[in-house]
Motif scaffolding. Structure first.
Motif, PDB file in Angstrom:
ATOM      1  N   VAL A  22       0.838  -1.200   0.000  1.00  0.00           N
ATOM      2  CA  VAL A  22       0.000   0.000   0.000  1.00  0.00           C
ATOM      3  C   VAL A  22       0.873   1.250   0.000  1.00  0.00           C
ATOM      4  O   VAL A  22       0.644   2.190  -0.774  1.00  0.00           O
ATOM      5  CB  VAL A  22      -0.951   0.000   1.213  1.00  0.00           C
ATOM      6  N   HIS A  23       1.877   1.272   0.859  1.00  0.00           N
ATOM      7  CA  HIS A  23       2.776   2.427   0.910  1.00  0.00           C
ATOM      8  C   HIS A  23       3.525   2.592  -0.408  1.00  0.00           C
ATOM      9  O   HIS A  23       3.695   3.721  -0.907  1.00  0.00           O
ATOM     10  CB  HIS A  23       3.762   2.261   2.065  1.00  0.00           C
ATOM     11  N   ALA A  24       3.967   1.471  -0.986  1.00  0.00           N
ATOM     12  CA  ALA A  24       4.679   1.545  -2.263  1.00  0.00           C
ATOM     13  C   ALA A  24       3.776   2.082  -3.367  1.00  0.00           C
ATOM     14  O   ALA A  24       4.191   2.912  -4.195  1.00  0.00           O
ATOM     15  CB  ALA A  24       5.209   0.161  -2.640  1.00  0.00           C
ATOM     16  N   LEU A  25       2.529   1.636  -3.403  1.00  0.00           N
ATOM     17  CA  LEU A  25       1.580   2.143  -4.395  1.00  0.00           C
ATOM     18  C   LEU A  25       1.290   3.621  -4.167  1.00  0.00           C
ATOM     19  O   LEU A  25       1.210   4.407  -5.116  1.00  0.00           O
ATOM     20  CB  LEU A  25       0.274   1.346  -4.330  1.00  0.00           C
ATOM     21  N   ARG A  26       1.148   4.011  -2.908  1.00  0.00           N
ATOM     22  CA  ARG A  26       0.842   5.406  -2.610  1.00  0.00           C
ATOM     23  C   ARG A  26       1.988   6.322  -3.018  1.00  0.00           C
ATOM     24  O   ARG A  26       1.766   7.426  -3.526  1.00  0.00           O
ATOM     25  CB  ARG A  26       0.550   5.553  -1.109  1.00  0.00           C
ATOM     26  N   ARG A  27       3.220   5.874  -2.820  1.00  0.00           N
ATOM     27  CA  ARG A  27       4.363   6.695  -3.228  1.00  0.00           C
ATOM     28  C   ARG A  27       4.443   6.814  -4.747  1.00  0.00           C
ATOM     29  O   ARG A  27       4.803   7.864  -5.278  1.00  0.00           O
ATOM     30  CB  ARG A  27       5.653   6.098  -2.677  1.00  0.00           C
ATOM     31  N   ARG A  28       4.111   5.749  -5.449  1.00  0.00           N
ATOM     32  CA  ARG A  28       4.178   5.771  -6.924  1.00  0.00           C
ATOM     33  C   ARG A  28       3.004   6.518  -7.538  1.00  0.00           C
ATOM     34  O   ARG A  28       3.158   7.218  -8.537  1.00  0.00           O
ATOM     35  CB  ARG A  28       4.219   4.329  -7.433  1.00  0.00           C
ATOM     36  N   TYR A  29       1.827   6.372  -6.915  1.00  0.00           N
ATOM     37  CA  TYR A  29       0.611   7.009  -7.436  1.00  0.00           C
ATOM     38  C   TYR A  29      -0.049   7.801  -6.304  1.00  0.00           C
ATOM     39  O   TYR A  29      -1.066   7.374  -5.736  1.00  0.00           O
ATOM     40  CB  TYR A  29      -0.360   5.958  -7.975  1.00  0.00           C
ATOM     41  N   PRO A  30       0.493   8.956  -5.943  1.00  0.00           N
ATOM     42  CA  PRO A  30       0.018   9.680  -4.758  1.00  0.00           C
ATOM     43  C   PRO A  30      -1.433  10.127  -4.848  1.00  0.00           C
ATOM     44  O   PRO A  30      -2.092  10.293  -3.811  1.00  0.00           O
ATOM     45  CB  PRO A  30       0.974  10.882  -4.673  1.00  0.00           C
ATOM     46  N   GLU A  31      -1.961  10.321  -6.039  1.00  0.00           N
ATOM     47  CA  GLU A  31      -3.336  10.816  -6.172  1.00  0.00           C
ATOM     48  C   GLU A  31      -4.340   9.702  -6.448  1.00  0.00           C
ATOM     49  O   GLU A  31      -5.537   9.963  -6.578  1.00  0.00           O
ATOM     50  CB  GLU A  31      -3.410  11.838  -7.324  1.00  0.00           C
ATOM     51  N   ALA A  32      -3.873   8.466  -6.520  1.00  0.00           N
ATOM     52  CA  ALA A  32      -4.770   7.365  -6.878  1.00  0.00           C
ATOM     53  C   ALA A  32      -5.719   7.019  -5.727  1.00  0.00           C
ATOM     54  O   ALA A  32      -5.413   7.240  -4.547  1.00  0.00           O
ATOM     55  CB  ALA A  32      -3.962   6.134  -7.256  1.00  0.00           C
ATOM     56  N   HIS A  33      -6.859   6.449  -6.084  1.00  0.00           N
ATOM     57  CA  HIS A  33      -7.783   5.856  -5.113  1.00  0.00           C
ATOM     58  C   HIS A  33      -7.356   4.405  -4.949  1.00  0.00           C
ATOM     59  O   HIS A  33      -7.428   3.617  -5.891  1.00  0.00           O
ATOM     60  CB  HIS A  33      -9.218   5.945  -5.632  1.00  0.00           C
ATOM     61  N   ILE A  34      -6.910   4.034  -3.755  1.00  0.00           N
ATOM     62  CA  ILE A  34      -6.411   2.683  -3.507  1.00  0.00           C
ATOM     63  C   ILE A  34      -7.385   1.968  -2.585  1.00  0.00           C
ATOM     64  O   ILE A  34      -7.684   2.443  -1.482  1.00  0.00           O
ATOM     65  CB  ILE A  34      -5.004   2.701  -2.882  1.00  0.00           C
ATOM     66  N   ALA A  35      -7.883   0.816  -3.047  1.00  0.00           N
ATOM     67  CA  ALA A  35      -8.838   0.016  -2.281  1.00  0.00           C
ATOM     68  C   ALA A  35      -8.260  -1.380  -2.059  1.00  0.00           C
ATOM     69  O   ALA A  35      -7.393  -1.837  -2.812  1.00  0.00           O
ATOM     70  CB  ALA A  35     -10.177  -0.074  -3.017  1.00  0.00           C
ATOM     71  N   TRP A  36      -8.766  -2.055  -1.037  1.00  0.00           N
ATOM     72  CA  TRP A  36      -8.330  -3.427  -0.733  1.00  0.00           C
ATOM     73  C   TRP A  36      -9.576  -4.281  -0.550  1.00  0.00           C
ATOM     74  O   TRP A  36     -10.468  -3.935   0.228  1.00  0.00           O
ATOM     75  CB  TRP A  36      -7.495  -3.433   0.543  1.00  0.00           C
ATOM     76  N   LEU A  37      -9.635  -5.393  -1.249  1.00  0.00           N
ATOM     77  CA  LEU A  37     -10.738  -6.343  -1.138  1.00  0.00           C
ATOM     78  C   LEU A  37     -10.343  -7.438  -0.157  1.00  0.00           C
ATOM     79  O   LEU A  37      -9.307  -8.095  -0.319  1.00  0.00           O
ATOM     80  CB  LEU A  37     -11.066  -6.940  -2.503  1.00  0.00           C
ATOM     81  N   VAL A  38     -11.187  -7.673   0.859  1.00  0.00           N
ATOM     82  CA  VAL A  38     -10.820  -8.567   1.951  1.00  0.00           C
ATOM     83  C   VAL A  38     -12.067  -9.256   2.486  1.00  0.00           C
ATOM     84  O   VAL A  38     -13.194  -8.780   2.287  1.00  0.00           O
ATOM     85  CB  VAL A  38     -10.109  -7.746   3.057  1.00  0.00           C
ATOM     86  N   GLN A  39     -11.882 -10.378   3.158  1.00  0.00           N
ATOM     87  CA  GLN A  39     -12.991 -11.040   3.842  1.00  0.00           C
ATOM     88  C   GLN A  39     -13.317 -10.288   5.132  1.00  0.00           C
ATOM     89  O   GLN A  39     -12.445  -9.671   5.741  1.00  0.00           O
ATOM     90  CB  GLN A  39     -12.634 -12.499   4.143  1.00  0.00           C
ATOM     91  N   PRO A  40     -14.583 -10.351   5.578  1.00  0.00           N
ATOM     92  CA  PRO A  40     -14.989  -9.549   6.742  1.00  0.00           C
ATOM     93  C   PRO A  40     -14.164  -9.791   7.992  1.00  0.00           C
ATOM     94  O   PRO A  40     -13.886  -8.858   8.754  1.00  0.00           O
ATOM     95  CB  PRO A  40     -16.457  -9.975   6.959  1.00  0.00           C
ATOM     96  N   GLU A  41     -13.730 -11.045   8.241  1.00  0.00           N
ATOM     97  CA  GLU A  41     -13.047 -11.348   9.498  1.00  0.00           C
ATOM     98  C   GLU A  41     -11.665 -10.715   9.605  1.00  0.00           C
ATOM     99  O   GLU A  41     -11.103 -10.620  10.707  1.00  0.00           O
ATOM    100  CB  GLU A  41     -12.944 -12.864   9.700  1.00  0.00           C
TER     101      GLU A  41
END
Length: 347
Positions: A22-41
């Motif tokens: 996440v940090h690596a993506l944020r540094r490369r694409y600072p203005e991007a909308h970054i989402a994570w798909l995960v199970q509820p637990e």
């Protein structure tokens, strides 16, 4: 890239080890909308991550229940609703870190134009536009994720695990600490996981706990999930430990770990949080060996490289679990001295 979806559905340790992306993506694409798909637990691990814009839940249990009840029409409707909601978000890139059929299918359902799979198998590669191998150095924690980041041109100079803790969870954990240890320094032990061959024996825990208290001046808190309560009682009956097993949320457990002077644990998700919070950590591995290096000088791994190890899910020792039995309390204390040589003065 304007909108990016990361897919790693479970489990606790895997999500913690994948979190540097996440940090690596944020540094490369600072203005991007970054989402994570995960199970509820496992949502709590990501809900308060400061660099994530959105955490999306995959209703895994609901879909599974519909399959069990053979309500396939209702399942198809749920899948269509999920696909519609995902595609409305307009993802440009989906990164499937799990590499399974289910995660690959979800990447395809997202509608992302570019879909990158890490070590895709079970046919999930058919859903990808590009598949990356699991590379890197296996002995380094999260090496496959660092390797993927390098292949995607992401910066990896500060590739460290991050777990978000919300204000409410931090307050609740602080109340627990004050109620049980006041301002005294404490260690955390994490003895529980899903497979018996990864457990350290109760005799060893019972021998270690009083020595942590007497030799290092540390109170000892034991953490685990609701399903670990019975196993926790077996240890608590033999050792003077503060038993919080099943009494904390996942974020509260993380906050307790963050405030610890030391963590000792087996191959379980909570143990991997030690290096994430830069807490001196001694990790005990046997039937599995997820890593030997963490990039932290205050984290050490005890792993006896027996001919049968790591056996993973197929032990051949008739229940002796020699790899874990052979780790003695004395060896653990020696490693503790290496990671926190000044006892309670260690920070």
């Amino acid at each position: 890239m304007r909108r990016i979806l990361v897919i790693r559905l479970s489990a606790i340790g895997d999500i913690v080890m994948a979190s540097p992306l996440v940090h690596a993506l944020r540094r490369r694409y600072p203005e991007a909308h970054i989402a994570w798909l995960v199970q509820p637990e496992t949502r709590a691990l990501l809900a308060d991550h400061p660099e994530l814009d959105e955490v999306i839940l995959w209703p895994h249990n609901e879909w599974r229940q519909l399959i069990r009840e053979k309500r396939f029409l209702a399942l198809w409707r749920r899948i269509r609703e999920f696909r519609k909601a995902m595609r409305a978000r307009g993802f440009d890139l989906a990164i499937d870190l799990q590499g399974l059929f289910k995660s690959g299918l979800l990447a395809w359902l997202s509608g992302a134009k570019e879909r990158v799979g890490l070590g895709s198998r079970e046919g999930s590669q058919r859903f990808m536009t590009r598949v990356m191998p699991k590379g890197g150095r296996p002995e380094l924690i999260g090496s496959e994720y660092r390797f993927l980041a390098d292949m995607l041109g992401l910066p990896t100079a500060d590739f460290r695990m991050r777990v978000g803790i919300g204000a409410e969870a931090a307050r609740s954990a602080d109340k627990l600490r004050k109620a049980h240890v006041a301002d005294r320094p404490y260690a955390v032990i994490c003895p529980f996981t899903t497979r018996p061959q990864k457990h350290w024996f109760n005799d060893h825990w019972a021998a270690l706990v009083p020595r942590l208290r007497m030799e290092l001046g540390l109170e000892v808190i034991m953490l685990g999930g609701p399903g670990d309560r019975e196993a926790a009682w077996a240890i608590a009956e033999r050792a003077d430990v503060i038993d919080l097993v099943g009494d904390t949320s996942l974020q509260e457990a993380a906050a307790v770990i963050r405030g610890a002077r030391l963590l000792v644990g087996v191959d379980t998700g909570l143990t991997h949080m030690g290096p994430a919070f830069d807490v001196p950590t001694v990790a005990l591995f046997g039937s599995t060996c997820p890593y030997l290096e963490t990039g932290r000088e205050n984290t050490t791994v005890i792993y006896h490289d027996l001919p049968c190890a790591p056996c993973r899910r197929n032990p051949v020792c008739d229940g002796r679990f020699d790899c874990m039995t052979g780790i003695t309390p004395e060896e653990v204390l020696q490693r503790v001295a290496q990671v926190m040589p000044h006892g309670e003065e260690s920070t």
